[in-house]
Write a protein that holds these residues in place. Structure first.
Motif, short mmCIF file in Angstrom:
data_model
loop_
_atom_site.label_atom_id
_atom_site.label_comp_id
_atom_site.label_asym_id
_atom_site.label_seq_id
_atom_site.Cartn_x
_atom_site.Cartn_y
_atom_site.Cartn_z
N LEU A 44 1.05 -1.23 -0.19
CA LEU A 44 0.20 0.17 -0.04
C LEU A 44 0.85 1.14 0.42
O LEU A 44 0.45 2.11 0.07
N GLY A 45 2.03 1.01 0.09
CA GLY A 45 3.12 1.79 0.05
C GLY A 45 3.56 2.67 1.34
O GLY A 45 4.58 3.65 1.63
N LEU A 46 3.25 1.85 2.96
CA LEU A 46 3.82 2.23 3.57
C LEU A 46 5.51 1.62 3.63
O LEU A 46 5.96 0.83 3.33
N PRO A 47 6.75 2.92 4.10
CA PRO A 47 7.90 1.84 4.30
C PRO A 47 8.03 0.67 5.10
O PRO A 47 7.26 0.61 6.37
N ALA A 48 9.03 -0.02 5.26
CA ALA A 48 8.81 -1.46 5.76
C ALA A 48 8.98 -1.02 7.69
O ALA A 48 8.22 -1.66 7.93
N ASN A 49 9.68 0.17 7.51
CA ASN A 49 9.72 -0.02 9.28
C ASN A 49 8.09 1.00 9.71
O ASN A 49 7.66 0.40 10.13
N VAL A 50 7.43 1.83 9.31
CA VAL A 50 6.33 1.98 9.14
C VAL A 50 5.36 0.78 9.28
O VAL A 50 4.12 0.53 10.18
N ALA A 51 5.50 0.31 8.70
CA ALA A 51 4.96 -1.29 7.90
C ALA A 51 4.64 -1.96 9.50
O ALA A 51 4.07 -3.22 9.95
N ASN A 52 6.43 -1.73 10.07
CA ASN A 52 6.07 -2.77 11.69
C ASN A 52 5.43 -2.38 12.44
O ASN A 52 4.80 -2.86 13.65
N GLY A 53 5.45 -1.12 12.38
CA GLY A 53 5.11 -0.17 13.48
C GLY A 53 3.14 -0.51 13.59
O GLY A 53 2.69 -0.91 14.70
N THR A 54 3.20 0.45 12.38
CA THR A 54 1.46 0.26 11.96
C THR A 54 0.79 -0.73 12.42
O THR A 54 -0.23 -1.32 12.53
N ASN A 55 1.64 -2.72 12.54
CA ASN A 55 0.89 -4.09 12.16
C ASN A 55 0.15 -4.50 13.42
O ASN A 55 -0.16 -4.81 14.03
N ARG A 56 1.12 -3.25 14.35
CA ARG A 56 0.96 -3.81 15.75
C ARG A 56 -0.51 -3.32 16.53
O ARG A 56 -0.98 -3.55 16.95
N ILE A 57 -1.15 -2.02 15.78
CA ILE A 57 -2.40 -2.20 16.17
C ILE A 57 -3.49 -3.43 16.00
O ILE A 57 -4.06 -3.32 16.39
N GLY A 58 -3.63 -4.03 14.71
CA GLY A 58 -4.08 -5.18 14.79
C GLY A 58 -3.62 -5.94 15.28
O GLY A 58 -5.14 -6.71 16.13
N ILE A 59 -2.40 -6.46 15.72
CA ILE A 59 -2.38 -6.97 17.22
C ILE A 59 -2.87 -6.61 18.00
O ILE A 59 -3.28 -8.14 19.00
N LEU A 60 -3.07 -5.46 18.91
CA LEU A 60 -3.26 -5.55 19.57
C LEU A 60 -4.74 -5.17 19.77
O LEU A 60 -5.08 -6.33 21.07
N PHE A 61 -4.98 -5.60 19.06
CA PHE A 61 -7.17 -5.27 18.82
C PHE A 61 -7.80 -6.71 18.77
O PHE A 61 -8.14 -7.50 19.75
N GLN A 62 -6.66 -7.51 17.78
CA GLN A 62 -7.28 -9.27 17.81
C GLN A 62 -6.77 -10.09 18.87
O GLN A 62 -8.04 -10.78 19.63
N SER A 63 -5.60 -9.76 20.00
CA SER A 63 -5.43 -10.37 20.84
C SER A 63 -6.23 -9.76 22.59
O SER A 63 -6.55 -10.09 23.04
N LEU A 64 -6.41 -8.95 22.21
CA LEU A 64 -7.74 -8.47 23.18
C LEU A 64 -9.35 -9.15 23.34
O LEU A 64 -9.96 -9.50 23.61
N VAL A 65 -9.48 -9.64 21.88
CA VAL A 65 -10.63 -10.01 21.01
C VAL A 65 -10.70 -11.30 21.59
O VAL A 65 -11.40 -12.01 22.27
N GLY A 66 -9.68 -11.76 21.82
CA GLY A 66 -8.82 -13.02 22.08
C GLY A 66 -9.14 -14.18 23.27
O GLY A 66 -9.70 -15.05 24.03
#
Length: 266
Positions: A44-66
């Motif tokens: 989508l156009g994010l630099p790799a380091n920004v993608a790595n940080g952004t990915n954690r938002i989904g991980i946080l919420f999926q972990s909360l639901v799980g």
């Protein structure tokens, strides 16, 4: 697409939700769902380091639901599960700080080799992974256990890819959990250290909120589905899915897919 820039096309939203759904499901019953979301964020156009940080938002919420889903189904032992989170949180803070500036290629190769080793264990000695009830269900709290969990948190804070598989191996083979309860504990550990990792990435300006929050929508749905399916289908289903995930992860992390493409001229 720098952090904060709105998504351009409508199908970007659909792709993020779909990828989040798949990753949330895989991360909840196995691990390595980031193999789906990280490449998408980069595409989508994010630099790799920004993608790595952004990915954690989904991980946080999926972990909360799980975690919430496993708790409601009586699969989470809170007192024992919280013990390993302390060293994991410390490790995650250090790992996230390293990730802000460091290339992850070497670590990806190491974890790929480790997954091949775990794949052998799952195939050669399946009984350890197939018990329906845990024999001991305890987390070792000695210094060795703390060092291991610090290392797990270090890697999780650094890149996250494959951390679920590593945690499952430790919880099943080292602490006596069955796969279903091990997944519940794994999600709690990830839930506890992820906010600290996100804070480091935010400070480094490496979180894009809009794609991250859209990704989280799909991730939460995937986590809810997976938690209920894991409890209903049992450890045999989880083991089969885990084997498939480990094979795919090892192929990606070791660069096998890229080598095959070069050999056949694709």
């Amino acid at each position: 697409m720098p952090p904060g820039l709105p998504l351009v096309d409508w199908y970007h939203y659909i792709a993020l939700i779909a990828a989040g759904l798949a990753a949330g499901f895989i991360n909840t019953v196995a691990g390595s769902g980031s193999l789906i979301t990280l490449p998408l964020l980069i595409w989508l156009g994010l630099p790799a380091n920004v993608a790595n940080g952004t990915n954690r938002i989904g991980i946080l919420f999926q972990s909360l639901v799980g975690v919430g889903s496993f708790h409601r189904q009586g699969q989470l032992e809170w007192r024992q599960a919280l013990i390993p989170t302390i060293p994991a949180v410390v490790g995650a803070i250090v790992g996230a700080q390293i990730a802000v500036d460091l290339d992850e290629t070497v670590m990806r190769r190491v974890i790929g080799a480790l997954m091949v080793f775990m794949l052998v264990l799952m195939i050669v000695n399946p009984d350890r992974w197939l018990r329906e009830a845990a024999e001991t269900r305890r987390i070792h709290s000695g210094w060795l256990g703390w060092i291991v969990m610090f290392g797990v948190g270090l890697y999780g804070g650094f890149i996250q890819v494959g951390i679920g598989v590593i945690l499952l191996a430790g919880l099943v083979l080292g602490s006596g959990y069955d796969l279903v309860r091990a997944n519940a504990v794994k999600l709690l550990i990830v839930l506890c250290y992820t906010p600290f990792a996100i804070a480091v990435f935010i400070r480094g300006g490496q979180v894009a909120w809009l794609p991250g929050l859209i990704l989280a929508i799909g991730s939460m749905a995937g986590a809810w589905i997976a938690a209920h399916m894991a409890v209903r289908r049992g450890v045999r289903f989880v083991r089969l899915l885990l084997i498939a995930v480990v094979i795919a992860s090892a192929v990606d992390l070791l660069g096998i897919g890229a080598m095959v493409k070069r050999w056949i001229g694709v």
